[in-house]
Enzyme design. Structure first.
Site, PDB file in Angstrom:
ATOM      1  N   ASP A  65       0.826  -1.216   0.000  1.00  0.00           N
ATOM      2  CA  ASP A  65       0.000   0.000   0.000  1.00  0.00           C
ATOM      3  C   ASP A  65       0.859   1.265   0.000  1.00  0.00           C
ATOM      4  O   ASP A  65       0.555   2.246  -0.671  1.00  0.00           O
ATOM      5  CB  ASP A  65      -0.917   0.020   1.227  1.00  0.00           C
ATOM      6  CG  ASP A  65      -1.954  -1.085   1.158  1.00  0.00           C
ATOM      7  OD1 ASP A  65      -1.934  -1.850   0.170  1.00  0.00           O
ATOM      8  OD2 ASP A  65      -2.762  -1.193   2.096  1.00  0.00           O
TER       9      ASP A  65
ATOM     10  N   CYS B 289     -27.512 -16.053  39.517  1.00  0.00           N
ATOM     11  CA  CYS B 289     -27.628 -17.011  38.416  1.00  0.00           C
ATOM     12  C   CYS B 289     -29.026 -17.640  38.416  1.00  0.00           C
ATOM     13  O   CYS B 289     -29.478 -18.139  39.445  1.00  0.00           O
ATOM     14  CB  CYS B 289     -26.565 -18.094  38.568  1.00  0.00           C
ATOM     15  SG  CYS B 289     -26.747 -19.432  37.380  1.00  0.00           S
TER      16      CYS B 289
ATOM     17  N   LYS C  55     -29.824 -17.365 -17.323  1.00  0.00           N
ATOM     18  CA  LYS C  55     -30.167 -16.648 -18.561  1.00  0.00           C
ATOM     19  C   LYS C  55     -29.997 -17.599 -19.729  1.00  0.00           C
ATOM     20  O   LYS C  55     -28.979 -18.310 -19.790  1.00  0.00           O
ATOM     21  CB  LYS C  55     -29.222 -15.455 -18.739  1.00  0.00           C
ATOM     22  CG  LYS C  55     -29.316 -14.449 -17.603  1.00  0.00           C
ATOM     23  CD  LYS C  55     -28.138 -13.487 -17.563  1.00  0.00           C
ATOM     24  CE  LYS C  55     -28.214 -12.645 -16.292  1.00  0.00           C
ATOM     25  NZ  LYS C  55     -27.060 -11.801 -16.060  1.00  0.00           N
TER      26      LYS C  55
ATOM     27  N   CYS D 290     -21.377 -16.521  36.184  1.00  0.00           N
ATOM     28  CA  CYS D 290     -21.944 -17.126  37.381  1.00  0.00           C
ATOM     29  C   CYS D 290     -20.779 -17.678  38.186  1.00  0.00           C
ATOM     30  O   CYS D 290     -19.889 -18.326  37.636  1.00  0.00           O
ATOM     31  CB  CYS D 290     -22.897 -18.251  36.967  1.00  0.00           C
ATOM     32  SG  CYS D 290     -23.177 -19.452  38.283  1.00  0.00           S
TER      33      CYS D 290
ATOM     34  N   CYS E 232     -28.620 -21.516  39.489  1.00  0.00           N
ATOM     35  CA  CYS E 232     -28.186 -22.019  40.793  1.00  0.00           C
ATOM     36  C   CYS E 232     -28.239 -20.961  41.887  1.00  0.00           C
ATOM     37  O   CYS E 232     -27.944 -21.256  43.046  1.00  0.00           O
ATOM     38  CB  CYS E 232     -26.771 -22.583  40.698  1.00  0.00           C
ATOM     39  SG  CYS E 232     -25.500 -21.320  40.463  1.00  0.00           S
TER      40      CYS E 232
ATOM     41  N   LYS F 185     -26.446 -14.185  -7.932  1.00  0.00           N
ATOM     42  CA  LYS F 185     -27.263 -12.966  -7.908  1.00  0.00           C
ATOM     43  C   LYS F 185     -26.767 -12.095  -6.763  1.00  0.00           C
ATOM     44  O   LYS F 185     -26.977 -12.422  -5.592  1.00  0.00           O
ATOM     45  CB  LYS F 185     -28.736 -13.318  -7.727  1.00  0.00           C
ATOM     46  CG  LYS F 185     -29.645 -12.099  -7.794  1.00  0.00           C
ATOM     47  CD  LYS F 185     -31.113 -12.509  -7.787  1.00  0.00           C
ATOM     48  CE  LYS F 185     -32.022 -11.324  -8.032  1.00  0.00           C
ATOM     49  NZ  LYS F 185     -31.891 -10.267  -7.039  1.00  0.00           N
TER      50      LYS F 185
ATOM     51  N   ARG G 210     -30.564   2.501 -10.984  1.00  0.00           N
ATOM     52  CA  ARG G 210     -31.666   1.933 -11.755  1.00  0.00           C
ATOM     53  C   ARG G 210     -32.910   2.817 -11.678  1.00  0.00           C
ATOM     54  O   ARG G 210     -33.623   2.986 -12.658  1.00  0.00           O
ATOM     55  CB  ARG G 210     -31.970   0.540 -11.205  1.00  0.00           C
ATOM     56  CG  ARG G 210     -33.147  -0.122 -11.847  1.00  0.00           C
ATOM     57  CD  ARG G 210     -33.295  -1.557 -11.359  1.00  0.00           C
ATOM     58  NE  ARG G 210     -34.398  -2.210 -12.032  1.00  0.00           N
ATOM     59  CZ  ARG G 210     -35.662  -2.127 -11.649  1.00  0.00           C
ATOM     60  NH1 ARG G 210     -35.981  -1.415 -10.588  1.00  0.00           N
ATOM     61  NH2 ARG G 210     -36.619  -2.736 -12.315  1.00  0.00           N
TER      62      ARG G 210
ATOM     63  N   LEU H  41     -36.196  -9.064 -12.818  1.00  0.00           N
ATOM     64  CA  LEU H  41     -36.321 -10.481 -13.152  1.00  0.00           C
ATOM     65  C   LEU H  41     -37.493 -11.097 -12.421  1.00  0.00           C
ATOM     66  O   LEU H  41     -37.825 -10.679 -11.309  1.00  0.00           O
ATOM     67  CB  LEU H  41     -35.059 -11.233 -12.713  1.00  0.00           C
ATOM     68  CG  LEU H  41     -33.762 -10.924 -13.442  1.00  0.00           C
ATOM     69  CD1 LEU H  41     -32.591 -11.572 -12.715  1.00  0.00           C
ATOM     70  CD2 LEU H  41     -33.841 -11.424 -14.875  1.00  0.00           C
TER      71      LEU H  41
HETATM   72  S1  IVH Z   1     -29.548  -9.817 -14.873  1.00  0.00           S
HETATM   73  C1  IVH Z   1     -33.544  -7.873 -16.973  1.00  0.00           C
HETATM   74  N1  IVH Z   1     -27.755 -10.809 -13.287  1.00  0.00           N
HETATM   75  O1  IVH Z   1     -31.292  -8.548  -9.682  1.00  0.00           O
HETATM   76  C2  IVH Z   1     -32.706  -7.725 -15.765  1.00  0.00           C
HETATM   77  N2  IVH Z   1     -29.325  -9.292 -12.375  1.00  0.00           N
HETATM   78  O2  IVH Z   1     -34.425  -8.697 -10.103  1.00  0.00           O
HETATM   79  C3  IVH Z   1     -31.424  -8.416 -15.971  1.00  0.00           C
HETATM   80  N3  IVH Z   1     -28.977  -8.803 -10.011  1.00  0.00           N
HETATM   81  O3  IVH Z   1     -32.212  -5.459 -10.956  1.00  0.00           O
HETATM   82  C4  IVH Z   1     -30.695  -8.524 -14.711  1.00  0.00           C
HETATM   83  N4  IVH Z   1     -27.217 -10.083  -9.750  1.00  0.00           N
HETATM   84  O4  IVH Z   1     -30.021  -5.609  -9.698  1.00  0.00           O
HETATM   85  C5  IVH Z   1     -28.809  -9.993 -13.387  1.00  0.00           C
HETATM   86  N5  IVH Z   1     -26.064 -11.727 -12.019  1.00  0.00           N
HETATM   87  C6  IVH Z   1     -27.118 -10.930 -12.114  1.00  0.00           C
HETATM   88  C7  IVH Z   1     -27.611 -10.189 -11.030  1.00  0.00           C
HETATM   89  C8  IVH Z   1     -28.719  -9.387 -11.191  1.00  0.00           C
HETATM   90  C9  IVH Z   1     -28.041  -9.229  -9.158  1.00  0.00           C
HETATM   91  C10 IVH Z   1     -30.083  -7.892  -9.627  1.00  0.00           C
HETATM   92  C11 IVH Z   1     -30.219  -6.704 -10.536  1.00  0.00           C
HETATM   93  C12 IVH Z   1     -31.616  -6.713 -11.022  1.00  0.00           C
HETATM   94  C13 IVH Z   1     -32.287  -7.651 -10.097  1.00  0.00           C
HETATM   95  C14 IVH Z   1     -33.339  -8.406 -10.868  1.00  0.00           C
END
Ligand code: IVH
Length: 674
Positions: A36, A409, A291, A427, A412, A118, A139, A86
């Site tokens: 660092d 306690c 996906k 205790c 006891c 996720k 978002r 999703l």
């Molecule tokens: S794909 C059409 N991949 O989950 C949306 N989302 O409910 C495509 N998220 O708003 C999102 N990890 O904030 C995707 N590996 C991942 C993710 C992810 C977290 C969150 C994201 C999104 C929410 C969907």
């Protein structure tokens, strides 16, 4: 200020490149290659160059990551491509249905999916124009978000420039805080007397929406990419997995936890695997995302309302839930430690119903400012004992009441006291206290100690409450008849238990010693003691000085051992155990390594400064081979300090204490036996 020379301009370019490379190594690859302090030096050199010659500064310079002026408010950003959400799945059946819909929609027998973790953070969008980071947005409602560009610039794992010719590229992903960074942040908040964050997600949200980017810069945020929005002037890869590889090549952090699989069975395998990894991941995840891998197939499946048909989130059970604190009881541990336990309105969290949670100790209670009647956040991560993670002060009722530590306690009636400097109240009943007795028996019987299979807490409760067993030695007097009379004990299980009690008689000194439950004597210390002394009597009779000779035994452990064996009652239990047939192999004490003669035999030596002829490690090895103990700090017990060039405070200390000091020449002379 002066016009920069070509050399200075070239140096600035080089420094920027090096610093960003180090940032990438550290924040994205998690493999730093410099200390660092070195980084700081390079950074300050660049800062000095850019200050002296502002024309050398660039928007993607690492110096631009420290946070600019505070904003009045965030501007709105309309997303070029909406940020959707999703659909959620919870059960295997939900996943079978998802897979079936995809197969039917595409009219194929099997679908290829890209799976990934996720992240439990906040969705953001990063816009790059001609390779430069120009805008970052939250978002928001999916259509319009907030412009948090200045804050996102401070996130070190987000590249400020990328090696892409795309006229425009919108990278999407999640901002989050690593668990270790979150813990550090909360410790800092506590030290400053500021409010604690409930979880990493809330801490990230609060940090990202700071109007003063300098504050965000102090918060250790990180980022993972999981997709893209608009793309102009570059070719889109053919599949999601290829896109992730491309983003990784552009130096965006992407999840390591991702894989391409086929069919519902592949999805479910991934879910289980990541579920098992979840507690040990460096960040929080709330599920996995599947996906359809090929973009052409994604396109043909399309969207339903605000979510894609080609992707789904498979959620894990929530690790946190809110509930009400109904009361606080105390529990007595093996060493008498009193732990406050929260009695909660039952709540479903982490996959089970939780009605009790640990509160650790009284200080923790005070630190959280917890009152009975409060609404609290309960956390149960993996197999970890549920805990009260936070208090929602806004929901505190007017009649919320404070917890008062009992003075006697509950098990006891003995006095509860808190020694100075200790966080824990205890205790004072010792083995008179049934709660301590029960814990002592369970400790003795556990697998890591003498291992009595089948002796669980329900049984121990009955044995202690029924006055049948008082000490571990009483276990060896139990017969099938006495046991078979107990609740949930048929003759067969009684016979089995007697057999495993019999089996436990043959053990090792280390396991036996650990099983005695001496304070501060854990498994490793018990092993060290057994190895060093070889015989139980030698340990029982060792004085503090002899105990301190054992590896890793310090004054606290030594004193605790002495205190334990000074109690006639404890010696009696040990004798009864031996008389009852508990045995192990004893051996002669471990041989003292190294020669017993010579200038360094048995001496404690401290090395300081730099020796010209050998490294510190070499010197240490040589000394140890000659029977010396090499220590890191100088005390009255030190026999020699060997001082090389630029010796510092240790040399001063040696002089102060009158410890013999050897220079390199003298040291070498002694080594060679001159
Ligand atoms: S794909 C059409 N991949 O989950 C949306 N989302 O409910 C495509 N998220 O708003 C999102 N990890 O904030 C995707 N590996 C991942 C993710 C992810 C977290 C969150 C994201 C999104 C929410 C969907």
């Amino acid at each position: 200020m002066s016009v920069s020379t070509a050399a200075e301009a070239a140096r600035a370019v080089q420094l920027r490149r090096d610093l960003e490379q180090h940032n990438y190594n550290y924040y994205v690859l998690d493999q730093p290659t410099i200390a660092d302090g070195e980084w700081d030096k390079l950074f300050h050199e660049l800062l000095a160059l850019e200050t002296a010659h502002p024309e050398l500064a660039t928007p993607d310079s690492p110096t631009q990551r420290v946070g600019s002026k505070p904003l009045e408010s965030f501007a709105s950003v309309t997303h070029r491509v909406p940020m959707l959400s999703l659909g959620n799945a919870f059960t295997d059946e939900d996943i079978d249905n998802f897979d079936r819909r995809c197969r039917e929609g595409l009219d194929v027998a099997e679908v290829e999916y890209s799976c990934e973790a996720k992240f439990d953070g906040l969705a953001i969008s990063l816009t790059y124009e001609n390779g430069q980071f120009v805008q970052g947005a939250t978002r928001g409602d999916g259509t319009v978000g907030e412009d948090v560009t200045q804050n996102l610039r401070t996130v070190r794992s987000i590249p400020l420039a990328i090696d892409s010719k795309a006229a425009r590229l919108e990278v999407r992903g999640e901002v989050l805080m690593l668990r270790k960074d979150f813990d550090k942040l909360n410790a800092r908040q506590a030290a400053r007397g500021e409010k604690l964050f409930v979880n990493p997600r809330n801490a990230s949200a609060g940090s990202l929406r700071q109007l003063d980017p300098k504050l965000t810069a102090e918060r250790p945020l990180t980022f993972f990419a999981y997709g893209i929005g608009a793309i102009e002037g570059a070719e889109l890869p053919v599949s999601h997995s290829a896109l992730m590889d491309w983003l990784a090549a552009l130096r965006f952090p992407v999840a390591l936890q991702r894989r391409v699989v086929r069919g519902a069975a592949g999805l479910l395998d991934f879910y289980r695997e990541i579920g098992a990894l979840r507690p040990s991941l460096p960040f929080d995840i709330d599920g996995v995302v599947y996906k359809v891998n090929r973009f052409s197939q994604q396109q043909s499946l399309g969207f339903v309302s605000r979510a894609p048909r080609f992707a789904i989130a498979h959620k894990f059970p929530a690790e946190e839930a809110t509930t009400v604190l109904l009361g606080i009881d105390v529990q007595v541990g093996r060493t008498g430690a009193i732990t406050p336990v929260a009695r909660l309105q039952p709540v479903f969290v982490g996959g089970t119903t939780v009605s009790n949670a640990t509160l650790h100790n009284e200080d923790e209670l005070k630190r959280k400012d917890l009152k009975i009647g409060d609404t609290v956040v309960v956390r149960r991560a993996g197999d970890v004992i549920p805990e009260v993670a936070a208090v929602i002060y806004a929901k505190r009722p007017a009649d919320a009441s404070e917890f008062v530590m009992p003075t006697a306690c509950p098990e006891c009636g003995s006095a509860i006291i808190k020694l100075e400097g200790e966080a824990v109240a205890r205790c004072t009943g010792g083995l008179i206290c049934p709660a301590q007795r029960k814990q002592a028996l369970l400790h003795y019987a556990q697998r890591r100690a003498v291992d009595i299979e089948g002796l669980g807490d329900k049984l121990v409760d009955q044995l202690v409450d029924g006055d049948i067993v008082h000490t571990p030695a009483d276990l060896y007097k139990l017969g099938v008849a006495a046991l078979a009379g107990l609740e949930r004990m048929a003759e067969k299980s009684a016979t089995n238990l007697v057999a495993s009690i019999e089996q436990s008689k043959s053990t090792t000194l280390a396991k036996f010693l650990f099983g005695l439950g001496i304070r501060h004597v854990g498994e490793a210390t018990a092993k060290d003691l057994a190895k060093h002394f070889g015989k139980l009597d030698a340990i029982m009779d060792a004085n503090i000085g002899q105990l301190l000779e054992v590896n890793d035994v310090g004054p606290v452990v030594a004193e605790s051992l002495r205190k334990f064996f000074d109690q006639p009652h404890n010696r009696e239990v040990v004798e009864q155990l031996r008389a009852g047939g508990v045995h192990w192999k004893e051996h002669e004490p471990a041989a003292v390594t190294g020669p017993s003669e010579g200038p360094f035999a048995g001496k404690t030596v401290v090395l300081t400064g730099t020796l010209s002829g050998m490294s510190r490690d070499e010197a240490k090895e040589k000394l140890e081979a000659l029977g010396a103990k090499v220590s890191g700090s100088v005390s009255k017990k030190t026999d020699y300090v060997i001082a090389g060039e630029e010796a510092g405070s240790k040399l001063d200390k040696a002089r102060e204490l009158g410890v013999a000091v050897l220079d390199e020449q003298q040291f070498l002379a002694l080594l060679q036996g001159d």
